[in-house]
Motif scaffolding. Structure first.
Motif, PDB file in Angstrom:
ATOM      1  N   ARG A 113      -1.546   6.485  26.133  1.00  0.00           N
ATOM      2  CA  ARG A 113      -1.231   5.658  24.967  1.00  0.00           C
ATOM      3  C   ARG A 113      -0.492   6.389  23.861  1.00  0.00           C
ATOM      4  O   ARG A 113       0.024   5.776  22.935  1.00  0.00           O
TER       5      ARG A 113
ATOM      6  N   TRP B 204      -6.683  11.325  25.409  1.00  0.00           N
ATOM      7  CA  TRP B 204      -7.273  10.850  26.648  1.00  0.00           C
ATOM      8  C   TRP B 204      -8.635  11.505  26.834  1.00  0.00           C
ATOM      9  O   TRP B 204      -8.964  12.470  26.143  1.00  0.00           O
TER      10      TRP B 204
ATOM     11  N   GLY C 267     -14.056   9.863  32.197  1.00  0.00           N
ATOM     12  CA  GLY C 267     -15.334   9.205  32.337  1.00  0.00           C
ATOM     13  C   GLY C 267     -16.414  10.236  32.625  1.00  0.00           C
ATOM     14  O   GLY C 267     -16.128  11.315  33.171  1.00  0.00           O
TER      15      GLY C 267
ATOM     16  N   ARG D 299     -12.123   8.257  36.504  1.00  0.00           N
ATOM     17  CA  ARG D 299     -10.895   7.830  35.864  1.00  0.00           C
ATOM     18  C   ARG D 299     -10.809   8.389  34.454  1.00  0.00           C
ATOM     19  O   ARG D 299     -11.826   8.566  33.774  1.00  0.00           O
ATOM     20  N   THR D 300      -9.586   8.663  34.034  1.00  0.00           N
ATOM     21  CA  THR D 300      -9.372   9.016  32.637  1.00  0.00           C
ATOM     22  C   THR D 300      -9.042   7.746  31.864  1.00  0.00           C
ATOM     23  O   THR D 300      -8.540   6.762  32.415  1.00  0.00           O
ATOM     24  N   VAL D 301      -9.353   7.774  30.578  1.00  0.00           N
ATOM     25  CA  VAL D 301      -9.068   6.649  29.692  1.00  0.00           C
ATOM     26  C   VAL D 301      -8.263   7.164  28.506  1.00  0.00           C
ATOM     27  O   VAL D 301      -8.328   8.342  28.149  1.00  0.00           O
ATOM     28  N   SER D 302      -7.478   6.272  27.911  1.00  0.00           N
ATOM     29  CA  SER D 302      -6.632   6.663  26.781  1.00  0.00           C
ATOM     30  C   SER D 302      -6.479   5.499  25.823  1.00  0.00           C
ATOM     31  O   SER D 302      -6.113   4.394  26.238  1.00  0.00           O
ATOM     32  N   SER D 303      -6.765   5.755  24.541  1.00  0.00           N
ATOM     33  CA  SER D 303      -6.584   4.750  23.488  1.00  0.00           C
ATOM     34  C   SER D 303      -5.454   5.105  22.544  1.00  0.00           C
ATOM     35  O   SER D 303      -4.933   4.253  21.837  1.00  0.00           O
TER      36      SER D 303
ATOM     37  N   ASP E 220      -9.530  11.361  21.316  1.00  0.00           N
ATOM     38  CA  ASP E 220      -8.829  10.121  21.592  1.00  0.00           C
ATOM     39  C   ASP E 220      -9.405   8.957  20.791  1.00  0.00           C
ATOM     40  O   ASP E 220     -10.610   8.883  20.547  1.00  0.00           O
TER      41      ASP E 220
END
Length: 209
Positions: A105, A124, A127, A138-142, A160
């Motif tokens: 993001r 990022w 989890g 999985r990685t997450v990104s805001s 993040d």
């Protein structure tokens, strides 16, 4: 004697000096920067504004879909690591040893903001479900948004999802885990508001009463 090699090292570690060069030094320094920037542009999805400075040992990586846009007058110091997507405004300072990874993001930095050496900004996260190894999750990104005229002190960490509003100050070594309001001065782990720049941001050499 040609002092340009020492001047190159000096500017790489004190990159703000590039904008202050005397006319006699401007010609060789501009040619040097043209070469440094051309090598980056040839391989990475980077846009470099006018008057930017990039240390030759900065590590800049921007694949298709993860661009980096450096606004006019932005400088990137020695040993910095930048992985897009990253966008800076004008006159942004990324000092030696900073690490910025935009995740999916992106990291957005406003005009006239300074990021001090050793700061880590990662847009990022992994989890952490206990039922699976971290490496398989999985990685997450805001995304991270840093406003204009912000001062981020040395060795700060920014996680993040955080927004740091205009004119804020982040104290050395802080870990920012939540949004920071306009004009706020924050410090600590996790970072907390300790003052307001408009009332507590006294100039150099002045003591609090």
């Amino acid at each position: 004697m040609d002092h340009s090699e020492q001047h190159r090292r000096r500017m790489a570690h004190m990159p703000w000096l590039y904008a202050r060069l005397k006319p006699d030094d401007r010609a060789w320094a501009q040619a040097w920067q043209d070469d440094v920037q051309a090598a980056i542009l040839a391989h990475e999805q980077v846009t470099i504004g006018a008057g930017c400075f990039i240390a030759p040992d900065a590590h800049i990586f921007a694949e298709p879909g993860r661009p980096i846009v450096l606004g006019d007058g932005t400088f990137v110091g020695a040993g910095a690591f930048l992985h897009g997507p990253i966008t800076t405004g004008t006159n942004v300072g990324l000092n030696p040893g900073v690490h910025l990874d935009g995740g999916a993001r992106g990291i957005h930095i406003g005009d006239d903001t300074r990021i001090a050496g050793g700061t880590r900004i990662y847009a990022w996260n992994h989890g952490i479900d206990p039922g699976s190894p971290v490496r398989k999750q999985r990685t997450v990104s805001s995304g991270i948004h840093i406003g204009r005229d912000v001062w981020v002190g040395a060795n700060v960490g920014i996680v993040d999802g955080v927004t740091i509003a205009d004119h804020a100050v982040i104290g050395m070594g802080a870990v920012v885990t939540r949004d920071v309001p306009k004009w706020a001065m924050v410090a600590g782990v996790p970072a907390r508001v300790i003052g307001d720049r408009r009332t507590d941001g006294r100039g150099p050499g002045r003591r609090r009463r």
